[in-house]
Enzyme design. Structure first.
Site, PDB file in Angstrom:
ATOM      1  CD  GLU A  28      11.624   2.460 -30.991  1.00  0.00           C
ATOM      2  OE1 GLU A  28      11.901   1.214 -31.448  1.00  0.00           O
ATOM      3  OE2 GLU A  28      11.147   3.449 -31.755  1.00  0.00           O
ATOM      4  CE  LYS A  39      16.310  -4.677 -36.877  1.00  0.00           C
ATOM      5  NZ  LYS A  39      17.119  -3.850 -36.881  1.00  0.00           N
ATOM      6  CE  LYS A  86      10.827  -1.238 -33.121  1.00  0.00           C
ATOM      7  NZ  LYS A  86      11.921  -1.843 -33.629  1.00  0.00           N
ATOM      8  NE  ARG A  91      26.655 -27.147 -49.945  1.00  0.00           N
ATOM      9  CZ  ARG A  91      27.866 -26.604 -49.398  1.00  0.00           C
ATOM     10  NH1 ARG A  91      27.633 -25.824 -48.421  1.00  0.00           N
ATOM     11  NH2 ARG A  91      28.965 -26.986 -49.735  1.00  0.00           N
TER      12      ARG A  91
END
Length: 306
Positions: free
Chosen positions: A220, A155, A187, A120
């Site tokens: 950004e 992410k 950002k 697994r």
């Protein structure tokens, strides 16, 4: 030994960066595998030890059930060797190869109990990594003929970022920063809390000077006014054009005029990524590469050997 069919392998150009051969990476990979085994196996696979006689030998075959890019074979090799050094693996494909439904990626021989113990964990790793590599390859192919490189993001799944970024690279896409420590990415939230674009850049340079750090700065922008502020201020290496349309990207790239590297992000899918690439950006970041990719369908079948 059971018969098998080994199909012709299509070799892909792999974009493997040196970090994946580095000693720190290898050390962390071993630690990750140790944690994964401890999490899944604990003291012992009681089911396998209860049902299977200790002397039983077996053969496992990794069956490909969906076309894609295979990834995780080298991790699998390490997993089985950590479980039992006597296990042998015969691979028919390498990480980054294109596989078709019905292919057998590898065969593994050894103690039946230990093959079941690792089954697994091996599948979880290979299905996840192969799914990411498959999407990375697909998006990279969609940008073929342009200068745009497809990037991953932060992410990622906590605890296994190195596997997911490795899979991105295996698929032919490019890794962005690895964490919060290896570059400055200013950002919108940073800009809001620092008092604007220009002040954010000033603060960044003051911090780097104070801490005696040499890190690239990316900032950004969400509109042309912010872009003009960056161009007036300077002092960055890359400009991230967030949630621009392809037409807006094209206009922004012309305004920037090659003075800085450019990156597009926000709302980019397989349906529109080529339009963004044709707009002239250097990079296109796609969070979906790691945060919502579908695992590749694989199966590890184990049979006793007579």
């Amino acid at each position: 030994m059971h018969s098998h069919k080994c199909k012709t392998v299509l070799k892909l150009t792999k974009n493997i960066t040196p970090i994946f051969q580095s000693k720190p990476f290898q050390k962390e990979l071993d630690a990750l595998i140790d944690r994964a085994i401890k999490e899944d196996v604990g003291e012992r696979d009681h089911t396998s030890f209860a049902c299977i006689p200790a002397y039983t030998k077996a053969e496992g075959r990794l069956l490909v059930k969906t076309d894609g890019i295979i990834a995780g074979i080298e991790v699998t090799r390490r997993i089985f060797k950590k479980l039992d050094k006597k296990i042998t693996i015969d691979t028919f494909f390498s990480d980054g190869d294109e596989v078709k439904q019905g292919d057998i990626a590898f065969m593994v021989d050894g103690n039946a109990r230990m093959l079941h113990t690792g089954e697994r964990l091996v599948l979880n790793v290979m299905q996840r990594m192969s799914g990411i590599a498959t999407v990375a390859h697909h998006l990279t192919e969609l940008c073929k003929g342009t200068k745009a490189k497809v990037l991953d993001t932060r992410k990622t799944t906590p605890g296994i970022r190195l596997l997911e970024k490795w899979a991105v690279s295996i698929g032919g896409a490019t890794n962005h920063r690895w964490g919060l420590y290896d570059m400055l990415l200013i950002k919108d939230n940073h800009i809001h809390c620092s008092g604007g674009v220009k002040q954010a850049i000033k603060n960044a340079h003051a911090y780097l000077k104070k801490e005696k750090l040499k890190l690239d700065i990316e900032i950004e922008v969400s509109n042309l006014d912010e872009l003009n502020d960056v161009l007036e201020m300077g002092g960055v290496q890359r400009i991230l054009l967030d949630n621009f349309t392809p037409a807006g990207i094209s206009k922004a790239v012309k305004i920037i005029g090659g003075k800085y590297k450019t990156e597009a992000s926000g709302g980019i899918t397989e349906e529109n990524i080529r339009r963004y690439a044709l707009a002239g950006v250097d990079f296109i970041s796609v969070g979906a590469l790691t945060h919502s990719v579908k695992s590749l369908d694989l199966s590890l079948k184990i049979y006793p050997l007579e």
